[in-house]
Design a protein around this motif. Structure first.
Motif, short mmCIF file in Angstrom:
data_model
loop_
_atom_site.label_atom_id
_atom_site.label_comp_id
_atom_site.label_asym_id
_atom_site.label_seq_id
_atom_site.Cartn_x
_atom_site.Cartn_y
_atom_site.Cartn_z
N THR A 174 -26.09 34.14 19.01
CA THR A 174 -24.80 34.76 19.33
C THR A 174 -24.52 35.94 18.41
O THR A 174 -24.04 37.00 18.85
CB THR A 174 -23.68 33.72 19.23
OG1 THR A 174 -23.93 32.66 20.16
CG2 THR A 174 -22.33 34.33 19.55
N PHE A 177 -26.71 38.87 19.50
CA PHE A 177 -26.18 39.52 20.70
C PHE A 177 -24.99 40.43 20.36
O PHE A 177 -24.81 41.49 20.95
CB PHE A 177 -25.74 38.48 21.72
CG PHE A 177 -26.87 37.76 22.41
CD1 PHE A 177 -28.16 38.25 22.38
CD2 PHE A 177 -26.63 36.57 23.08
CE1 PHE A 177 -29.21 37.58 23.02
CE2 PHE A 177 -27.66 35.90 23.72
CZ PHE A 177 -28.95 36.40 23.68
N GLY A 178 -24.21 40.02 19.37
CA GLY A 178 -23.04 40.81 18.98
C GLY A 178 -23.40 42.13 18.32
O GLY A 178 -22.55 43.02 18.23
N ARG A 181 -26.19 47.38 20.47
CA ARG A 181 -25.44 48.61 20.74
C ARG A 181 -26.42 49.77 20.82
O ARG A 181 -27.59 49.65 20.38
CB ARG A 181 -24.42 48.89 19.64
CG ARG A 181 -25.02 49.27 18.31
CD ARG A 181 -24.02 49.47 17.21
NE ARG A 181 -24.62 50.09 16.04
CZ ARG A 181 -25.43 49.46 15.17
NH1 ARG A 181 -25.71 48.18 15.34
NH2 ARG A 181 -25.93 50.13 14.14
N PHE A 254 -32.31 39.87 26.63
CA PHE A 254 -31.04 40.60 26.54
C PHE A 254 -31.26 42.03 27.04
O PHE A 254 -32.40 42.49 27.23
CB PHE A 254 -30.50 40.60 25.10
CG PHE A 254 -31.43 41.16 24.06
CD1 PHE A 254 -31.38 42.50 23.73
CD2 PHE A 254 -32.34 40.34 23.40
CE1 PHE A 254 -32.24 43.04 22.77
CE2 PHE A 254 -33.20 40.87 22.44
CZ PHE A 254 -33.15 42.21 22.12
N LEU A 256 -29.28 46.16 26.97
CA LEU A 256 -28.19 47.09 26.67
C LEU A 256 -27.89 47.84 27.96
O LEU A 256 -28.62 48.75 28.35
CB LEU A 256 -28.61 48.06 25.56
CG LEU A 256 -27.57 49.13 25.18
CD1 LEU A 256 -26.26 48.49 24.73
CD2 LEU A 256 -28.13 50.04 24.08
N ALA A 383 -28.67 38.20 28.62
CA ALA A 383 -27.42 38.57 27.95
C ALA A 383 -27.25 40.08 28.04
O ALA A 383 -27.95 40.84 27.37
CB ALA A 383 -27.45 38.12 26.49
N ARG A 385 -25.21 43.39 27.40
CA ARG A 385 -24.18 43.91 26.50
C ARG A 385 -24.03 45.42 26.74
O ARG A 385 -24.95 46.10 27.14
CB ARG A 385 -24.55 43.65 25.04
CG ARG A 385 -24.63 42.16 24.68
CD ARG A 385 -23.26 41.52 24.75
NE ARG A 385 -23.29 40.12 24.32
CZ ARG A 385 -23.47 39.09 25.14
NH1 ARG A 385 -23.70 39.32 26.43
NH2 ARG A 385 -23.47 37.85 24.69
#
Length: 386
Positions: A174, A177-178, A181, A254, A256, A383, A385
């Motif tokens: 987690t 994932f944060g 960017r 994940f 972007l 995920a 983002r």
């Protein structure tokens, strides 16, 4: 881990079973080199595996004797259940095999029936050949998995540590994932995961984090680099959490921004292959059965030749460079049988170099009588983002 992490009763049970296994193998002594074998029997986890260490285990009720680098003697005496700790080197260099020879003679190994472990990473070839020559006719067997087979099914106390590690792997994922960017380095993402692990009471895992993004997505076990993410990049990551040395691994995909259609296609195949494996797992099932289930899904999608990694394996308390159990493998030709209380990974892979895409979802499960307990709470989805 240390001798304080489990009850004296649990350690006594382990030692009793180990002595019985040595006797059943028609041996008087086993010389153990694998740090996981030594950890399981003594609770000691000092870093002496980096040079030379061994534990002398008799079939009868004789003292457990640990031979270790002199820098680690105090730790072994304080934190392990070894009855006797003998150091080599200290203020000046010393040949550890000469020390082993003295101890072996003093304990009567040269006139006994001896077996030794020959682990893949933790016994230098020159040390092995010298020990083999020293023992001569007393060395009658090399049952390297004798202790591993005893510890494959975890105790309730061990499973509690595995669940603790899995919860921390979730938190690390987690955190990673944060940090996703535009412009973020792969190493920055890894740093956030490691920070979360260390802050939660985990030690560093036994193996480097696998983390790849963008054009590196086709590398099955690539480590994080200085590459920076850009919008449209997909990535895959495997986080390892080590709580009291008990390891949990977690792998996720994940992106972007919105991932490409091909990334989603490959990911969907891998996800379905993992689900097929989970459906087959229960006590008494041959480990090759869930592997074959994953193969069928991947082959039906025309991607079987891109399976570049095992479908799964057993987990042990990790020591660099590995956290894998050498006795439990979910791949073709495996003779392993899954038993309730085993901890294994589910991770069927697809990596396509020419397309620069790949995916591997990694979940840890505890085998139960009727199925399995999946340890991670992180969704089995890409995920997305940004």
């Amino acid at each position: 881990m240390s001798k304080h992490d489990f009850s004296a009763t649990e350690f006594i049970d382990r030692l009793t079973r180990a002595r019985a296994a040595v006797a059943a193998a028609k041996l008087d002594w086993m010389v153990l080199f694998h740090p996981v074998s030594i950890l399981w029997l003594t609770g000691g986890e000092a870093k002496s595996y980096r040079a030379f260490q061994c534990l002398l285990l008799a079939a009868d009720d004789r003292p457990l004797t640990m031979i270790t680098n002199g820098t680690d003697v105090a730790e072994w005496r304080d934190d392990s259940r070894a009855d006797e700790v003998i150091g080599w080197a200290g203020p000046e260099p010393e040949d550890p095999i000469e020390v082993f020879a003295r101890v072996a003679r003093a304990h009567g190994l040269l006139d006994a029936r001896v077996g030794i472990e020959v682990p893949g990473f933790y016994l230098h070839p020159s040390h092995y050949t010298r020990i083999r020559d020293l023992l001569g006719g007393a060395l009658v067997a090399e049952p390297s998995n004798l202790i591993h087979e005893l510890k494959a099914v975890k105790s309730p106390a061990e499973l509690a540590f595995v669940r603790e590690a899995a919860a921390r792997a979730d938190a690390a994922m987690t955190a990673l994932f944060g940090a996703i960017r535009d412009g973020a380095m792969e190493l920055e993402l890894a740093a956030e995961a490691h920070r979360a692990l260390l802050a939660s009471g985990c030690t560093l895992p036994a193996s480097q984090m696998n983390l790849v993004t963008g054009e590196r997505l086709c590398y099955p076990i690539g480590g994080p680099t200085q590459r920076r993410m850009a919008r449209g990049d997909a990535g895959t990551v495997e986080v390892g959490a080590a709580f009291r040395r008990y390891t949990a691994t977690l792998g996720r995909q994940f992106s972007l921004g919105e991932p490409s259609r091909r990334v989603r296609e490959v990911f969907a195949v891998v996800k379905d292959a993992g689900e097929a494996m989970l459906a087959e797992i229960r006590d008494g099932v041959a480990a090759v059965v869930p592997h074959e289930a994953a193969k069928r899904v991947i082959a039906a999608a025309g991607l079987d030749r891109y399976r570049l990694h095992t479908s799964g394996y057993g987990l042990v308390p990790g020591f660099p460079p590995s956290w894998g159990d050498p006795t439990i493998n979910l791949f073709g030709g495996s003779k392993s049988v899954l038993r309730a209380g085993m901890v294994v990974t589910i991770e069927p892979p697809v990596f396509i170099h020419e397309e620069r895409v790949g995916a591997r979802m990694i979940d840890n499960i505890i085998v139960t009588e009727t199925g399995c307990e999946v340890l991670s709470q992180v969704p089995r989805e890409i995920a997305v983002r940004g």
